[in-house]
Design an enzyme around this catalytic site. Structure first.
Site, PDB file in Angstrom:
ATOM      1  N   HIS A 199       0.796  -1.231   0.000  1.00  0.00           N
ATOM      2  CA  HIS A 199       0.000   0.000   0.000  1.00  0.00           C
ATOM      3  C   HIS A 199       0.823   1.272   0.000  1.00  0.00           C
ATOM      4  CE1 HIS A 199       1.122  -0.279   4.254  1.00  0.00           C
ATOM      5  NE2 HIS A 199       0.894   1.013   4.317  1.00  0.00           N
TER       6      HIS A 199
HETATM    7  C1  UD1 Z   1      -1.034   5.999   5.769  1.00  0.00           C
HETATM    8  C2  UD1 Z   1       0.412   6.387   6.132  1.00  0.00           C
HETATM    9  C3  UD1 Z   1       1.355   5.217   5.877  1.00  0.00           C
HETATM   10  C4  UD1 Z   1       0.882   3.985   6.616  1.00  0.00           C
HETATM   11  C5  UD1 Z   1      -0.586   3.688   6.294  1.00  0.00           C
HETATM   12  C6  UD1 Z   1      -1.075   2.580   7.193  1.00  0.00           C
HETATM   13  C7  UD1 Z   1       0.986   8.752   5.824  1.00  0.00           C
HETATM   14  C8  UD1 Z   1       1.699   9.721   4.973  1.00  0.00           C
HETATM   15  N1  UD1 Z   1       0.855   7.511   5.329  1.00  0.00           N
HETATM   16  O1  UD1 Z   1      -1.060   5.691   4.403  1.00  0.00           O
HETATM   17  O2  UD1 Z   1       2.646   5.554   6.327  1.00  0.00           O
HETATM   18  O3  UD1 Z   1       1.685   2.905   6.227  1.00  0.00           O
HETATM   19  O4  UD1 Z   1      -1.391   4.852   6.551  1.00  0.00           O
HETATM   20  O5  UD1 Z   1      -2.085   1.845   6.605  1.00  0.00           O
HETATM   21  O6  UD1 Z   1       0.556   9.089   6.887  1.00  0.00           O
HETATM   22  N2  UD1 Z   1      -8.569   5.523   2.413  1.00  0.00           N
HETATM   23  C9  UD1 Z   1      -9.792   4.921   2.593  1.00  0.00           C
HETATM   24  N3  UD1 Z   1     -10.225   4.733   3.859  1.00  0.00           N
HETATM   25  C10 UD1 Z   1      -9.519   5.127   4.952  1.00  0.00           C
HETATM   26  C11 UD1 Z   1      -8.284   5.755   4.767  1.00  0.00           C
HETATM   27  C12 UD1 Z   1      -7.816   5.934   3.482  1.00  0.00           C
HETATM   28  O7  UD1 Z   1     -10.470   4.556   1.638  1.00  0.00           O
HETATM   29  O8  UD1 Z   1      -9.973   4.900   6.072  1.00  0.00           O
HETATM   30  C13 UD1 Z   1      -8.058   5.715   1.034  1.00  0.00           C
HETATM   31  C14 UD1 Z   1      -8.387   7.076   0.448  1.00  0.00           C
HETATM   32  O9  UD1 Z   1      -8.615   6.900  -0.917  1.00  0.00           O
HETATM   33  C15 UD1 Z   1      -7.087   7.837   0.663  1.00  0.00           C
HETATM   34  C16 UD1 Z   1      -6.027   6.741   0.526  1.00  0.00           C
HETATM   35  O10 UD1 Z   1      -6.630   5.577   1.058  1.00  0.00           O
HETATM   36  O11 UD1 Z   1      -6.917   8.860  -0.281  1.00  0.00           O
HETATM   37  C17 UD1 Z   1      -4.737   7.038   1.269  1.00  0.00           C
HETATM   38  O12 UD1 Z   1      -4.981   7.333   2.633  1.00  0.00           O
HETATM   39  P1  UD1 Z   1      -3.903   8.171   3.505  1.00  0.00           P
HETATM   40  O13 UD1 Z   1      -4.376   8.316   4.890  1.00  0.00           O
HETATM   41  O14 UD1 Z   1      -3.536   9.412   2.777  1.00  0.00           O
HETATM   42  O15 UD1 Z   1      -2.617   7.283   3.457  1.00  0.00           O
HETATM   43  P2  UD1 Z   1      -2.414   5.711   3.596  1.00  0.00           P
HETATM   44  O16 UD1 Z   1      -2.085   5.189   2.241  1.00  0.00           O
HETATM   45  O17 UD1 Z   1      -3.528   5.110   4.333  1.00  0.00           O
HETATM   46  N1  UDP Z   2      -2.960  -5.484   9.327  1.00  0.00           N
HETATM   47  C1  UDP Z   2      -4.262  -5.935   9.590  1.00  0.00           C
HETATM   48  N2  UDP Z   2      -5.032  -6.346   8.536  1.00  0.00           N
HETATM   49  C2  UDP Z   2      -4.597  -6.345   7.256  1.00  0.00           C
HETATM   50  C3  UDP Z   2      -3.274  -5.888   6.993  1.00  0.00           C
HETATM   51  C4  UDP Z   2      -2.494  -5.452   8.049  1.00  0.00           C
HETATM   52  O1  UDP Z   2      -4.692  -5.967  10.743  1.00  0.00           O
HETATM   53  O2  UDP Z   2      -5.351  -6.732   6.363  1.00  0.00           O
HETATM   54  C5  UDP Z   2      -2.133  -5.022  10.453  1.00  0.00           C
HETATM   55  C6  UDP Z   2      -0.833  -5.754  10.621  1.00  0.00           C
HETATM   56  O3  UDP Z   2      -1.005  -6.882  11.457  1.00  0.00           O
HETATM   57  C7  UDP Z   2       0.086  -4.697  11.222  1.00  0.00           C
HETATM   58  C8  UDP Z   2      -0.488  -3.381  10.750  1.00  0.00           C
HETATM   59  O4  UDP Z   2      -1.754  -3.681  10.184  1.00  0.00           O
HETATM   60  O5  UDP Z   2       0.035  -4.717  12.653  1.00  0.00           O
HETATM   61  C9  UDP Z   2       0.410  -2.758   9.727  1.00  0.00           C
HETATM   62  O6  UDP Z   2      -0.199  -1.622   9.220  1.00  0.00           O
HETATM   63  P1  UDP Z   2       0.030  -1.076   7.757  1.00  0.00           P
HETATM   64  O7  UDP Z   2       0.662  -2.123   6.916  1.00  0.00           O
HETATM   65  O8  UDP Z   2      -1.252  -0.494   7.306  1.00  0.00           O
HETATM   66  O9  UDP Z   2       1.008   0.149   8.011  1.00  0.00           O
HETATM   67  P2  UDP Z   2       2.595   0.287   8.200  1.00  0.00           P
HETATM   68  O10 UDP Z   2       3.033  -0.646   9.253  1.00  0.00           O
HETATM   69  O11 UDP Z   2       3.220   0.044   6.857  1.00  0.00           O
HETATM   70  O12 UDP Z   2       2.750   1.728   8.557  1.00  0.00           O
END
Ligand code: UD1
Ligand code: UDP
Length: 360
Positions: A205
């Site tokens: 992601h």
């Molecule tokens: C964010 C973090 C990333 C982390 C990830 C965990 C930043 C810069 N990035 O990335 O480091 O690894 O969270 O999962 O803070 N969206 C939904 N539903 C939600 C949230 C997001 O549909 O609840 C979609 C939207 O289209 C949004 C996109 O995901 O535009 C990205 O969401 P965003 O919060 O900007 O960043 P993540 O990719 O979730």
């Molecule tokens: N995770 C989860 N369900 C999923 C994928 C990930 O519960 O389908 C959990 C995973 O066990 C880990 C956390 O999400 O604890 C990691 O988050 P993510 O990969 O979104 O973010 P990052 O660690 O890269 O910031």
């Protein structure tokens, strides 16, 4: 002394849960402030429900937008709440925009900042997470480094050693507290029609991978080849960001089983029984290493080098051939390594340090 725990995304909820549980058991004066960066049920509420966490006292509902707009809205919302609540310390975890906004709003008000998971570096400033980490560390009064290596990095950047504490990573606490529940919970493998050690688990992601059509396409091609050549199912619980980009770019991955994001217990069970995990997630690299499951990281670098050093993980980049090569290399990795991220008592140590300093 009051503590504010600020969180906003899936990994922060999971990694803060052990701390929240201790503060709750201690009947401490604390409150939860959710930024609303994650809001979809499968990225947010499911974890509060499953981990039996209290509902946040505040949710500023910032939602999704550009980095500046999202971070700016968080700063404005967080400042108002901190001015009202006047906590002695704000705790943030990790490297998301919610973390940077929480630390910056607090530091400007003279509120102490504790950074859980301090001192991680990928040395890649094109990643939003790297900017958030560096800035948050330099705003913090308590830096909770998960490993001695992370501590050394902080000292190397001139941070006062009195502020740095090696505590372990709270993800070990979370895994230890939930693994048995995961094993005995809903049978995910049966639901997905896969067998122990007979499937690959994928998460993907990160902005640098999925926002670039050519790069995302090459990674999906590599994963598809793995499914065909190694003849095992590839299960990919897909983050909404990746789902959106896949459809925007017209990518139609073949041979992969795409499913909705899983809850924590379901995901932990799927990790624990996977033959191999392929990921660009920070938390998933750690969990694979803790659970003794080999990992291929689909990135050019990692801020978790400990996983590479113990032999639990390799970096594959985004070339489809290299991803297949790395999967073959790690497939039957039988060596056992020692988990470098701590003993499951990180949260206890963090609470003790803040309490003894008289700030929470
Ligand atoms: C964010 C973090 C990333 C982390 C990830 C965990 C930043 C810069 N990035 O990335 O480091 O690894 O969270 O999962 O803070 N969206 C939904 N539903 C939600 C949230 C997001 O549909 O609840 C979609 C939207 O289209 C949004 C996109 O995901 O535009 C990205 O969401 P965003 O919060 O900007 O960043 P993540 O990719 O979730
Ligand atoms: N995770 C989860 N369900 C999923 C994928 C990930 O519960 O389908 C959990 C995973 O066990 C880990 C956390 O999400 O604890 C990691 O988050 P993510 O990969 O979104 O973010 P990052 O660690 O890269 O910031």
């Amino acid at each position: 002394m009051k503590i504010a725990i600020i969180l906003g995304t899936r990994p922060e909820i999971i990694k803060m849960a052990p701390l929240i549980n201790i503060y709750r058991q201690n009947r401490a004066d604390f409150f939860l402030l959710h930024t609303g960066q994650h809001y979809s049920y499968q990225l947010d509420k499911v974890f509060f429900d499953q981990l039996k966490l209290p509902r946040p006292e505040y949710n500023i509902d910032v939602g999704s937008s550009s980095h500046a707009e999202q971070t700016g809205k968080m700063l404005i919302g967080i400042e108002k709440i901190l001015l009202k609540e006047k906590p002695a310390t704000v705790l943030v975890e990790g490297d998301t925009n919610s973390v940077l906004a929480g630390a910056l709003a607090a530091a400007k008000l003279g509120v102490k900042v504790g950074h859980v998971e301090a001192g991680l570096r990928s040395y890649d400033r094109t990643m939003p997470e790297e900017l958030n980490r560096v800035l948050t560390d330099h705003l913090s009064d308590y830096l909770f480094a998960p490993t001695p290596k992370a501590r050394q990095i902080l000292l190397g950047e001139g941070i006062d050693e009195k502020k740095v504490f090696v505590t372990g990573n709270t993800i070990v606490d979370a895994v230890m507290q939930n693994l048995e529940l995961a094993k005995n919970g809903k049978d995910m493998m049966r639901e997905l029609k896969v067998k122990t050690g007979q499937y690959f688990l994928v998460t993907l992601h990160r902005q640098e991978n999925v926002d670039n059509a050519a790069r995302f396409g090459s990674i999906l091609e590599g994963l598809s080849k793995i499914a065909l050549q190694l003849k095992l199912p590839v299960i990919y619980p897909i983050h909404p960001r990746s789902r959106k980009k896949m459809s925007e770019f017209g990518l139609k991955p073949e041979n992969l089983t795409l499913i909705e994001p899983l809850d924590f217990l379901g995901f932990l069970q799927m990790e624990n029984n996977a033959r191999l995990i392929l990921t660009d997630s920070g938390g998933v690299q750690e969990e694979a290493c803790i659970l003794g499951v080999p990992c291929v990281t689909i990135r050019d670098n990692t801020e978790r080098p400990e996983t590479l050093e113990v032999g639990a993980n390799v970096l594959a980049g985004a070339s489809s051939e290299r991803i297949v090569e790395c999967a073959r290399l790690m497939l039957d990795k039988k060596d056992k390594w020692v988990n470098p991220f701590g003993d499951g008592k990180a949260a206890e140590r963090i609470v003790k340090i803040i309490t003894e300093a008289g700030n929470g």
